[in-house]
Design a protein around this motif. Sequence first.
Motif, PDB file in Angstrom:
ATOM      1  N   UNK A   3       0.825  -1.208   0.000  1.00 19.70           N
ATOM      2  CA  UNK A   3       0.000   0.000   0.000  1.00 19.70           C
ATOM      3  C   UNK A   3       0.858   1.257   0.000  1.00 19.70           C
ATOM      4  N   UNK A   4       1.978   1.211   0.719  1.00 21.30           N
ATOM      5  CA  UNK A   4       2.882   2.359   0.724  1.00 21.30           C
ATOM      6  C   UNK A   4       3.448   2.606  -0.672  1.00 21.30           C
ATOM      7  N   UNK A   5       3.802   1.544  -1.365  1.00 22.19           N
ATOM      8  CA  UNK A   5       4.315   1.679  -2.734  1.00 22.19           C
ATOM      9  C   UNK A   5       3.219   2.140  -3.684  1.00 22.19           C
ATOM     10  N   UNK A   6       2.015   1.639  -3.478  1.00 17.49           N
ATOM     11  CA  UNK A   6       0.901   1.991  -4.345  1.00 17.49           C
ATOM     12  C   UNK A   6       0.508   3.466  -4.188  1.00 17.49           C
ATOM     13  N   UNK A   7       0.674   4.000  -2.980  1.00 14.32           N
ATOM     14  CA  UNK A   7       0.314   5.401  -2.741  1.00 14.32           C
ATOM     15  C   UNK A   7       1.191   6.369  -3.522  1.00 14.32           C
ATOM     16  N   UNK A   8       2.380   5.940  -3.946  1.00 10.24           N
ATOM     17  CA  UNK A   8       3.260   6.823  -4.715  1.00 10.24           C
ATOM     18  C   UNK A   8       2.670   7.145  -6.084  1.00 10.24           C
ATOM     19  N   UNK A   9       1.806   6.282  -6.595  1.00  9.51           N
ATOM     20  CA  UNK A   9       1.184   6.550  -7.893  1.00  9.51           C
ATOM     21  C   UNK A   9       0.169   7.692  -7.805  1.00  9.51           C
ATOM     22  N   UNK A  10      -0.318   7.966  -6.605  1.00  7.74           N
ATOM     23  CA  UNK A  10      -1.257   9.069  -6.453  1.00  7.74           C
ATOM     24  C   UNK A  10      -0.564  10.420  -6.507  1.00  7.74           C
ATOM     25  N   UNK A  11       0.762  10.435  -6.287  1.00  9.30           N
ATOM     26  CA  UNK A  11       1.517  11.688  -6.312  1.00  9.30           C
ATOM     27  C   UNK A  11       2.002  12.025  -7.713  1.00  9.30           C
TER      28      UNK A  11
END
Length: 216
Positions: free
Chosen positions: A22-30
């Motif tokens: 989830x932490x890695x996936x959240x980078x796509x939102x930035x």
Amino acid sequence: MSSFASVRSQAVSLETQASGLLSKYSSYALSTSSEATGEETKLEKKIEQTLHKSEEVLDSLSRISDSTPSLPTVKLQQLTRHKEILQDNWRQFGKIRSTILSERNKINLLFNVQSSIDDRKNRPVDEMDYTNEESQRANALNNIADDLISRAYETRDNLLAQRSTLQSAGTRLTNTLSTIPGVNVLISKINTRRKRDALILATLIAVCIVLLFFTW
């Protein structure tokens, strides 16, 4: 007890794995691109698989808990906490995915608008169509101006007609008064009496002021 502990260790391992994904996936939102990349798609599938696997493990823990009446309270509390963490992970996953989709829609909308503007700029201008459009605009403006001018003339004619009517009525009234015997004399006497009353009132006020001044 050992069975519960071994299954719980799997739940803890899956929670740690889900947290990292989830932490890695959240980078796509930035830094969202206009389209989902292959790596992003694989990561989404892996997160879903991990969360579903966690559900299966927790179901196993629940069955162990139901089949073990003497299970300590601390174990039941641990099971409840694992279920809460799983729900939080699902919510976080949905929130991140919604944010990514929202940002991607904004990017695509801006891209489409810019493309439309560029296409309009690069599109060759048809001189005949442009001339016709300008001619239509000029005709519309001329029609509006003609309508305003005609309304102005109508207003002027109405004002002139009203002025003529008032002048005629005033003349007739003057003539009528002059034909009535004694009207002018009566009007003159009324004006004279009004002036005399005003003079008397002014004199009376002056005398009162003087008396007040001496008696003070």
